[in-house]
Design an enzyme around this catalytic site. Structure first.
Site, PDB file in Angstrom:
ATOM      1  N   TYR A 135      16.509  74.115  26.501  1.00  0.00           N
ATOM      2  CA  TYR A 135      16.746  73.253  27.666  1.00  0.00           C
ATOM      3  C   TYR A 135      16.481  71.779  27.353  1.00  0.00           C
ATOM      4  O   TYR A 135      17.136  70.906  27.903  1.00  0.00           O
ATOM      5  CB  TYR A 135      15.821  73.658  28.822  1.00  0.00           C
ATOM      6  CG  TYR A 135      16.416  74.657  29.775  1.00  0.00           C
ATOM      7  CD1 TYR A 135      16.765  75.926  29.343  1.00  0.00           C
ATOM      8  CD2 TYR A 135      16.618  74.333  31.112  1.00  0.00           C
ATOM      9  CE1 TYR A 135      17.286  76.847  30.218  1.00  0.00           C
ATOM     10  CE2 TYR A 135      17.138  75.249  31.998  1.00  0.00           C
ATOM     11  CZ  TYR A 135      17.478  76.510  31.554  1.00  0.00           C
ATOM     12  OH  TYR A 135      17.997  77.410  32.431  1.00  0.00           O
ATOM     13  N   LYS A 190      13.179  86.934  20.611  1.00  0.00           N
ATOM     14  CA  LYS A 190      14.342  87.360  19.823  1.00  0.00           C
ATOM     15  C   LYS A 190      13.975  87.078  18.367  1.00  0.00           C
ATOM     16  O   LYS A 190      14.705  86.407  17.630  1.00  0.00           O
ATOM     17  CB  LYS A 190      15.594  86.605  20.288  1.00  0.00           C
ATOM     18  CG  LYS A 190      16.894  87.117  19.713  1.00  0.00           C
ATOM     19  CD  LYS A 190      17.351  88.454  20.273  1.00  0.00           C
ATOM     20  CE  LYS A 190      18.560  88.968  19.526  1.00  0.00           C
ATOM     21  NZ  LYS A 190      18.939  90.343  19.918  1.00  0.00           N
ATOM     22  N   ASP A 222      17.136  91.411  24.618  1.00  0.00           N
ATOM     23  CA  ASP A 222      18.230  92.305  25.037  1.00  0.00           C
ATOM     24  C   ASP A 222      17.677  93.628  25.559  1.00  0.00           C
ATOM     25  O   ASP A 222      18.095  94.143  26.594  1.00  0.00           O
ATOM     26  CB  ASP A 222      19.246  92.508  23.892  1.00  0.00           C
ATOM     27  CG  ASP A 222      18.603  92.815  22.552  1.00  0.00           C
ATOM     28  OD1 ASP A 222      17.362  92.732  22.429  1.00  0.00           O
ATOM     29  OD2 ASP A 222      19.352  93.152  21.603  1.00  0.00           O
ATOM     30  N   ASP A 246      14.936  82.120  32.352  1.00  0.00           N
ATOM     31  CA  ASP A 246      15.941  81.782  33.368  1.00  0.00           C
ATOM     32  C   ASP A 246      16.763  83.018  33.695  1.00  0.00           C
ATOM     33  O   ASP A 246      16.959  83.374  34.857  1.00  0.00           O
ATOM     34  CB  ASP A 246      16.843  80.657  32.835  1.00  0.00           C
ATOM     35  CG  ASP A 246      17.919  80.267  33.836  1.00  0.00           C
ATOM     36  OD1 ASP A 246      17.593  80.140  35.025  1.00  0.00           O
ATOM     37  OD2 ASP A 246      19.087  80.101  33.422  1.00  0.00           O
ATOM     38  N   ASP A 250      16.334  85.918  37.143  1.00  0.00           N
ATOM     39  CA  ASP A 250      17.405  86.237  38.097  1.00  0.00           C
ATOM     40  C   ASP A 250      17.636  87.740  38.129  1.00  0.00           C
ATOM     41  O   ASP A 250      17.821  88.326  39.195  1.00  0.00           O
ATOM     42  CB  ASP A 250      18.724  85.544  37.700  1.00  0.00           C
ATOM     43  CG  ASP A 250      18.949  84.234  38.455  1.00  0.00           C
ATOM     44  OD1 ASP A 250      17.949  83.554  38.772  1.00  0.00           O
ATOM     45  OD2 ASP A 250      20.114  83.884  38.722  1.00  0.00           O
TER      46      ASP A 250
HETATM   47  C1  IPM Z   1      16.348  77.875  37.773  1.00  0.00           C
HETATM   48  C2  IPM Z   1      17.702  77.236  37.797  1.00  0.00           C
HETATM   49  C3  IPM Z   1      17.637  75.956  36.982  1.00  0.00           C
HETATM   50  C4  IPM Z   1      17.335  76.354  35.556  1.00  0.00           C
HETATM   51  C5  IPM Z   1      18.888  75.058  37.066  1.00  0.00           C
HETATM   52  C6  IPM Z   1      19.212  74.698  38.489  1.00  0.00           C
HETATM   53  C7  IPM Z   1      18.725  73.814  36.234  1.00  0.00           C
HETATM   54  O1  IPM Z   1      18.671  78.108  37.346  1.00  0.00           O
HETATM   55  O2  IPM Z   1      15.372  77.236  38.218  1.00  0.00           O
HETATM   56  O3  IPM Z   1      16.254  79.024  37.334  1.00  0.00           O
HETATM   57  O4  IPM Z   1      18.248  76.698  34.793  1.00  0.00           O
HETATM   58  O5  IPM Z   1      16.166  76.341  35.201  1.00  0.00           O
HETATM   59 MG    MG Z   2      17.973  80.089  37.002  1.00  0.00          MG
END
Ligand code: IPM
Ligand code: MG
Length: 355
Positions: A135, A190, A222, A246, A250
């Site tokens: 990042y 990884k 993975d 990240d 999710d």
């Molecule tokens: C998160 C989001 C952010 C990230 C974006 C909005 C920059 O996806 O906080 O998970 O990738 O960290």
């Molecule tokens: Mg995110």
């Protein structure tokens, strides 16, 4: 207790409004100040993270953040896009430790896309390193490829990198957090392919020597993605880098039925923190009163616990949220037959009432 409130874009303002109502309903004294961020700030001031907003955030004990982003800004140069606001705040405030709990509330077991028995009682904590990795790694950019499969072709590149102290401090955060829970840490890497994550694995293993009471295992990313949908309850604390965190956070959030329920905290070494829902700005439903404010309300609870030293107030909010769920109130994202569909404001006000 100084709180900077940054509502942002899309559903951000609606959900933050409800969380602020909940904070104000507590019998505590806050100094709350609001500032624009994201696309909204770009429209008003020409930058997603205006100086005044950054200063307010730096001077606060905690930041309550809504969400940023809208497709209409996708064509802007990268430094002006809404996402840069959150990345800039993480970087300028040194918010390296990101806590993303994935908890499946009893009443929402059936909202998960997985079989109820796989997620009932799920309670995992993802700790994502937030200020390093690909990042922020330099160099990055576009150029003419100097070598590789297509020398001379247009190329883009990013750099994945971690230093030893960056891995050490996030590993400590994870082991400390595990001590308050079930004393198990899974470090996701990884290392079979990437140098960066071989260092990661080595350093986590070394730091572990100071935490003999906590069990540590290592998992490739993975496989971790697979195990999360296969047997999610096997995890307690997951610690991983910025990029993998990240993605996995999710994935983990969806196990619980709705990303609309999940709060998050991003802390620096002074325990100053930014608190935001795990979900995004959802521009498609913005302004319609459909968004679930509970993730933001629960983020306010995390803020009270981690940055403002008010654990009892945090407990009160979390209990109130459980109560409104038990009353059968549901925003559309968690609605199922036999429950009562409510909007953003009704949900916020129900939490206030339950307090
Ligand atoms: C998160 C989001 C952010 C990230 C974006 C909005 C920059 O996806 O906080 O998970 O990738 O960290
Ligand atoms: Mg995110």
């Amino acid at each position: 207790m100084k709180i900077a409130v940054l509502p942002g874009d899309g559903i951000g303002p609606e959900i933050v409004t409800e969380a602020v109502k909940v904070l104000r309903a507590l019998d505590l004294k806050f100094d709350i100040e609001e500032a624009p961020v994201g696309g909204t700030a770009y429209d008003a001031h020409g930058h997603p993270l205006p100086d005044a907003t950054l200063k307010l955030a730096q001077a606060a004990d905690a930041i309550l953040f809504g969400a940023v982003g809208d497709w209409k800004y996708d064509k802007l140069d990268r430094p002006l896009r809404p996402e840069q606001a959150i990345l800039g705040l993480r970087k300028h405030l040194g918010l390296f430790a990101n806590f993303r709990p994935a908890i499946c509330y009893e009443q929402l077991t059936h909202a998960s896309s997985l079989k109820p028995e796989l997620v009932a009682g799920l309670d995992i904590l993802i700790i994502r390193e937030l200020t390093g990795d690909i990042y922020f790694g330099q160099p990055r950019g576009r150029r003419v490829a100097p070598d590789g499969h297509f020398p001379g072709a247009e190329e883009a590149f990013d750099t994945m990198r971690y230093t030893r102290p960056e891995v050490e401090r996030i590993a400590r955060v994870a082991f400390e957090a595990a001590r308050q829970r079930h004393k198990r840490v899974t470090s996701v890497d990884k290392a079979n392919v990437l140098e960066t994550f071989q260092l990661w694995k080595d350093v986590v293993t070394e730091v572990h020597q100071d935490y003999a009471d906590v069990a540590l295992d290592h998992m490739y990313v993975d496989n971790a993605a697979m195990q999360l949908v296969k047997e999610p309850k096997k995890f307690d604390v997951i610690v991983t880098g910025n990029m993998f965190g990240d993605i996995l956070s999710d994935e983990a959030s969806m196990l619980t039925g709705s990303i609309g329920m999940l709060p998050s905290a991003s802390l620096n070494s002074q325990r100053q923190g930014l608190y935001e829902p795990s979900h995004g700005s959802a521009p498609d439903i913005a302004g319609k009163g459909l968004a679930n404010p509970l993730a933001t309300i629960l983020s306010a609870a995390m803020m009270l616990r981690f940055s403002l030293n008010q654990p009892e107030a945090a407990d009160r909010i979390e209990t109130a949220v459980k109560k409104v769920l038990a009353q059968g109130l549901r925003t559309p994202d968690i609605y199922s037959e036999g429950t009562t569909k409510v909007g953003t404001r009704e949900m916020g006000e129900a939490v206030v009432k339950a307090l």
